[in-house]
Structure formats: C-alpha cells, structure tokens
Design a protein around this motif. Structure first.
Motif, PDB file in Angstrom:
ATOM      1  N   GLN A  82      -6.901 -23.227 -17.257  1.00  8.46           N
ATOM      2  CA  GLN A  82      -5.670 -23.737 -17.854  1.00  8.46           C
ATOM      3  C   GLN A  82      -4.461 -23.476 -16.964  1.00  8.46           C
ATOM      4  N   GLU A  83      -4.580 -22.474 -16.081  1.00  6.54           N
ATOM      5  CA  GLU A  83      -3.499 -22.158 -15.148  1.00  6.54           C
ATOM      6  C   GLU A  83      -3.676 -22.843 -13.802  1.00  6.54           C
ATOM      7  N   GLY A  84      -4.710 -23.673 -13.689  1.00  7.27           N
ATOM      8  CA  GLY A  84      -4.935 -24.411 -12.455  1.00  7.27           C
ATOM      9  C   GLY A  84      -5.691 -23.656 -11.387  1.00  7.27           C
ATOM     10  N   VAL A  85      -6.371 -22.567 -11.765  1.00  4.60           N
ATOM     11  CA  VAL A  85      -7.154 -21.782 -10.809  1.00  4.60           C
ATOM     12  C   VAL A  85      -8.639 -22.025 -11.077  1.00  4.60           C
ATOM     13  N   ALA A  86      -9.349 -22.569 -10.091  1.00  6.00           N
ATOM     14  CA  ALA A  86     -10.781 -22.822 -10.237  1.00  6.00           C
ATOM     15  C   ALA A  86     -11.551 -21.522 -10.058  1.00  6.00           C
ATOM     16  N   ALA A  87     -12.504 -21.275 -10.936  1.00  6.37           N
ATOM     17  CA  ALA A  87     -13.277 -20.035 -10.853  1.00  6.37           C
ATOM     18  C   ALA A  87     -14.726 -20.303 -11.221  1.00  6.37           C
ATOM     19  N   ARG A  88     -15.629 -19.572 -10.563  1.00  6.01           N
ATOM     20  CA  ARG A  88     -17.022 -19.508 -10.965  1.00  6.01           C
ATOM     21  C   ARG A  88     -17.311 -18.073 -11.390  1.00  6.01           C
ATOM     22  N   ILE A  89     -18.327 -17.891 -12.229  1.00  4.59           N
ATOM     23  CA  ILE A  89     -18.615 -16.564 -12.750  1.00  4.59           C
ATOM     24  C   ILE A  89     -20.089 -16.234 -12.558  1.00  4.59           C
ATOM     25  N   ALA A  90     -20.371 -14.934 -12.447  1.00  7.50           N
ATOM     26  CA  ALA A  90     -21.744 -14.453 -12.330  1.00  7.50           C
ATOM     27  C   ALA A  90     -21.816 -13.064 -12.942  1.00  7.50           C
ATOM     28  N   CYS A  91     -22.927 -12.799 -13.604  1.00 11.25           N
ATOM     29  CA  CYS A  91     -23.120 -11.507 -14.253  1.00 11.25           C
ATOM     30  C   CYS A  91     -24.589 -11.122 -14.118  1.00 11.25           C
ATOM     31  N   PHE A  92     -24.865  -9.910 -13.642  1.00  8.50           N
ATOM     32  CA  PHE A  92     -26.246  -9.480 -13.499  1.00  8.50           C
ATOM     33  C   PHE A  92     -26.305  -7.952 -13.488  1.00  8.50           C
ATOM     34  N   THR A  93     -27.492  -7.421 -13.726  1.00  7.21           N
ATOM     35  CA  THR A  93     -27.666  -5.976 -13.684  1.00  7.21           C
ATOM     36  C   THR A  93     -27.760  -5.511 -12.234  1.00  7.21           C
ATOM     37  N   SER A  94     -27.327  -4.280 -12.009  1.00  8.86           N
ATOM     38  CA  SER A  94     -27.340  -3.752 -10.657  1.00  8.86           C
ATOM     39  C   SER A  94     -27.502  -2.241 -10.681  1.00  8.86           C
ATOM     40  N   ALA A  95     -28.458  -1.766  -9.889  1.00 10.53           N
ATOM     41  CA  ALA A  95     -28.616  -0.330  -9.675  1.00 10.53           C
ATOM     42  C   ALA A  95     -27.856   0.119  -8.432  1.00 10.53           C
ATOM     43  N   GLU A  96     -27.436  -0.832  -7.599  1.00 11.83           N
ATOM     44  CA  GLU A  96     -26.680  -0.548  -6.378  1.00 11.83           C
ATOM     45  C   GLU A  96     -25.462  -1.467  -6.338  1.00 11.83           C
ATOM     46  N   PRO A  97     -24.451  -1.175  -7.158  1.00 10.35           N
ATOM     47  CA  PRO A  97     -23.333  -2.119  -7.323  1.00 10.35           C
ATOM     48  C   PRO A  97     -22.562  -2.424  -6.044  1.00 10.35           C
ATOM     49  N   LEU A  98     -22.354  -1.431  -5.179  1.00 10.70           N
ATOM     50  CA  LEU A  98     -21.608  -1.722  -3.951  1.00 10.70           C
ATOM     51  C   LEU A  98     -22.390  -2.664  -3.058  1.00 10.70           C
ATOM     52  N   ASP A  99     -23.672  -2.393  -2.866  1.00  7.91           N
ATOM     53  CA  ASP A  99     -24.499  -3.272  -2.036  1.00  7.91           C
ATOM     54  C   ASP A  99     -24.534  -4.686  -2.611  1.00  7.91           C
ATOM     55  N   ASP A 100     -24.639  -4.797  -3.924  1.00  9.04           N
ATOM     56  CA  ASP A 100     -24.680  -6.122  -4.543  1.00  9.04           C
ATOM     57  C   ASP A 100     -23.339  -6.838  -4.415  1.00  9.04           C
ATOM     58  N   ALA A 101     -22.240  -6.100  -4.563  1.00 12.00           N
ATOM     59  CA  ALA A 101     -20.919  -6.722  -4.407  1.00 12.00           C
ATOM     60  C   ALA A 101     -20.730  -7.247  -2.988  1.00 12.00           C
ATOM     61  N   LEU A 102     -21.112  -6.450  -1.999  1.00 14.52           N
ATOM     62  CA  LEU A 102     -21.002  -6.885  -0.603  1.00 14.52           C
ATOM     63  C   LEU A 102     -21.911  -8.079  -0.325  1.00 14.52           C
ATOM     64  N   ARG A 103     -23.094  -8.077  -0.945  1.00 16.14           N
ATOM     65  CA  ARG A 103     -24.020  -9.198  -0.758  1.00 16.14           C
ATOM     66  C   ARG A 103     -23.431 -10.489  -1.309  1.00 16.14           C
ATOM     67  N   VAL A 104     -22.884 -10.432  -2.520  1.00 15.94           N
ATOM     68  CA  VAL A 104     -22.295 -11.633  -3.111  1.00 15.94           C
ATOM     69  C   VAL A 104     -21.144 -12.143  -2.245  1.00 15.94           C
ATOM     70  N   ALA A 105     -20.306 -11.245  -1.768  1.00 20.07           N
ATOM     71  CA  ALA A 105     -19.188 -11.659  -0.924  1.00 20.07           C
ATOM     72  C   ALA A 105     -19.684 -12.349   0.344  1.00 20.07           C
ATOM     73  N   ALA A 106     -20.758 -11.820   0.941  1.00 17.07           N
ATOM     74  CA  ALA A 106     -21.315 -12.441   2.147  1.00 17.07           C
ATOM     75  C   ALA A 106     -21.915 -13.799   1.838  1.00 17.07           C
ATOM     76  N   GLU A 107     -22.657 -13.894   0.735  1.00  8.66           N
ATOM     77  CA  GLU A 107     -23.285 -15.171   0.365  1.00  8.66           C
ATOM     78  C   GLU A 107     -22.242 -16.252   0.102  1.00  8.66           C
ATOM     79  N   GLN A 108     -21.109 -15.861  -0.466  1.00  9.47           N
ATOM     80  CA  GLN A 108     -20.069 -16.830  -0.811  1.00  9.47           C
ATOM     81  C   GLN A 108     -19.040 -17.024   0.305  1.00  9.47           C
ATOM     82  N   SER A 109     -19.282 -16.395   1.460  1.00 12.29           N
ATOM     83  CA  SER A 109     -18.355 -16.492   2.603  1.00 12.29           C
ATOM     84  C   SER A 109     -16.931 -16.147   2.183  1.00 12.29           C
ATOM     85  N   ALA A 110     -16.805 -15.081   1.408  1.00 14.16           N
ATOM     86  CA  ALA A 110     -15.503 -14.685   0.871  1.00 14.16           C
ATOM     87  C   ALA A 110     -14.602 -14.137   1.967  1.00 14.16           C
ATOM     88  N   GLU A 111     -13.320 -14.421   1.861  1.00  7.96           N
ATOM     89  CA  GLU A 111     -12.331 -13.838   2.751  1.00  7.96           C
ATOM     90  C   GLU A 111     -11.900 -12.469   2.271  1.00  7.96           C
TER      91      GLU A 111
END
Length: 247
Positions: A50-79
């Motif tokens: 509604q504010e004009g910001v496009a977003a995608r969402i993902a939710c999953f279980t993680s035993a290694e949250p930092l590794d998973d966060a870094l992985r998602v950022a790499a997969e999505q080519s995040a800046e």
C-alpha cells in the motif's frame, strides 16, 4: 535487500521506495511457530504494498540462523542484509554489507539527525554510506562526528570534509561535521534519531559496547561486504587521531 525479522522494516523499507525489492525473512526455532510468523509477514507485505514498496516473504525453521540469513542474501544477490538481532559472529568479509540492529528499542523516531562516528578507517565507509541512504530516505539531516583537537593532535575536520565531499559525489547527500571529545561520551552527547557505527572484526570494544548499552536511540552496527560501495575510496584516507577503536 534482505531483512531478517519484521522489527527493522519501518526503518529500512524507505530504502526500497526507488523500486528495489525487499525480501522479508523470519527464521523460526521450531515448526509450530511457522504459521503465525508467516501470517505476520503477509500482513507486513500487504502494508508495504500500500506504500508502494514491493516485497517478497519467506519463513522457515533454522538451527543455524546466521548461516541461513547469509545464504538467503547470497541467493537473492542482496546489496544489504539486515539482522534484527545478533545471530552469531559475522564473517570478516560477507558477500554484501551486513547490518545488525543492536538496539531495536527504543523505536526509531524521526526528528534529530542520523549520527555517524567517523575516524577514517577503511571499515567505516560502509556505515557512512548506509547512514547517508537512511538520512535521505527519511528526510533527516546527517551528522558526522570526529575528534576535537587534543594533546597536540589536530582535529578531524579535514577528514570529515573529505568524507562529506565523497558523500556529495557518490550519494548526492551532504553532512554536517561535528567535533566532539573522543570516546562514547562525546558521541552520546549528540542529538540523534539513530546511531550508525562500523562493526569491526573481533571484539566489539569498550566504546561500541558503551554506545550499544547506553544510547537512547536505535544503534546499527555495519560490516562492509565484498561488494564495494559507492563511497569506498580507491585508497584509505589518512587516519586522524581518533576513531572508535579503543586504545
């Protein structure tokens, strides 16, 4: 941009108002909370739409949250990867810039400047760049804080001027230079809506730890990634007599 946790969204979503995509991620400690977290993310996504910001969402279980966060950022080519809490020891050179919201409370309130302690270290440019983006996105002034003259050592005004010139060229932003006493007390004395601080490798250090514990505004700790930012100088500027490094 990848943001882990919904709490930092109001602060960072305006950075995506220019058409950049925002990826919101929740990492669950157990499967039973997935549905609740996913529902909350959907609500945030709808509000952002509604504010004009496009977003995608993902939710999953993680035993290694930092590794998973870094992985998602790499997969999505995040800046930029934003973590709403410390998830462990960050790598020395992540693929993209990483922000740890060290003090999510109190909530971000607009009004006062975005404050960046700046001592000219190579690891401080990523924090300066992010602060400039946030200040511009929220329509706030940007304030660079450096050391005042002491014990025969010159003040940091020339360094702050060079940083301001880089900001104007590469980020289209200007900054107010301020000289303060070295250490946490001089920084805490500055009016601020937000503190943006470089995150070194190794121990946090006494000055940063004091800022995290005592600041009455949100504190962001920034570590630069392998992807170079627009403000990174071709060679490190001459370091002056003061930085956040203790000792």
């Amino acid at each position: 941009m990848v943001v882990v946790g919904a709490a930092p969204v109001p602060l960072f979503a305006p950075l995506c108002a220019d058409g950049r995509e925002l990826v919101l991620v929740e990492l669950a400690s157990e499967a039973g909370s997935l549905r609740e977290l996913a529902t909350a993310l959907e609500r945030v996504r709808d509000e952002l739409g509604q504010e004009g910001v496009a977003a995608r969402i993902a939710c999953f279980t993680s035993a290694e949250p930092l590794d998973d966060a870094l992985r998602v950022a790499a997969e999505q080519s995040a800046e930029l990867l934003v973590l709403d809490r410390g998830l462990g020891e960050l790598p020395e050179a992540p693929q993209c810039d990483v922000v740890v919201v060290a003090r999510p409370e109190p909530a971000f309130v607009m009004g006062a400047p975005v404050v960046v302690p700046f001592g000219g270290g190579a690891d401080e440019w990523a924090a300066l760049q992010l602060a400039a983006w946030l200040a511009r996105a929220h329509g706030l002034p940007l304030r660079l804080v450096g050391a005042e003259e002491r014990e025969g050592r010159r003040d940091a005004s020339r360094l702050l001027a060079s940083a301001s010139l880089a900001l104007q060229r590469f980020a289209g932003s200007s900054a107010e230079p301020v000289l303060a006493a070295p250490g946490a007390e001089g920084i805490l004395a500055q009016p601020a809506s937000l503190l943006v601080i470089a995150l070194p490798t190794g121990e946090l250090g006494e000055t940063r730890q004091t800022l995290v514990e005592r600041a009455d505004v949100p504190v962001l700790l920034v570590r630069g990634g392998l992807r170079p930012g627009g403000l990174a100088p071709d060679r490190t500027l001459t370091r002056f007599s003061w930085s956040l490094r203790d000792g």
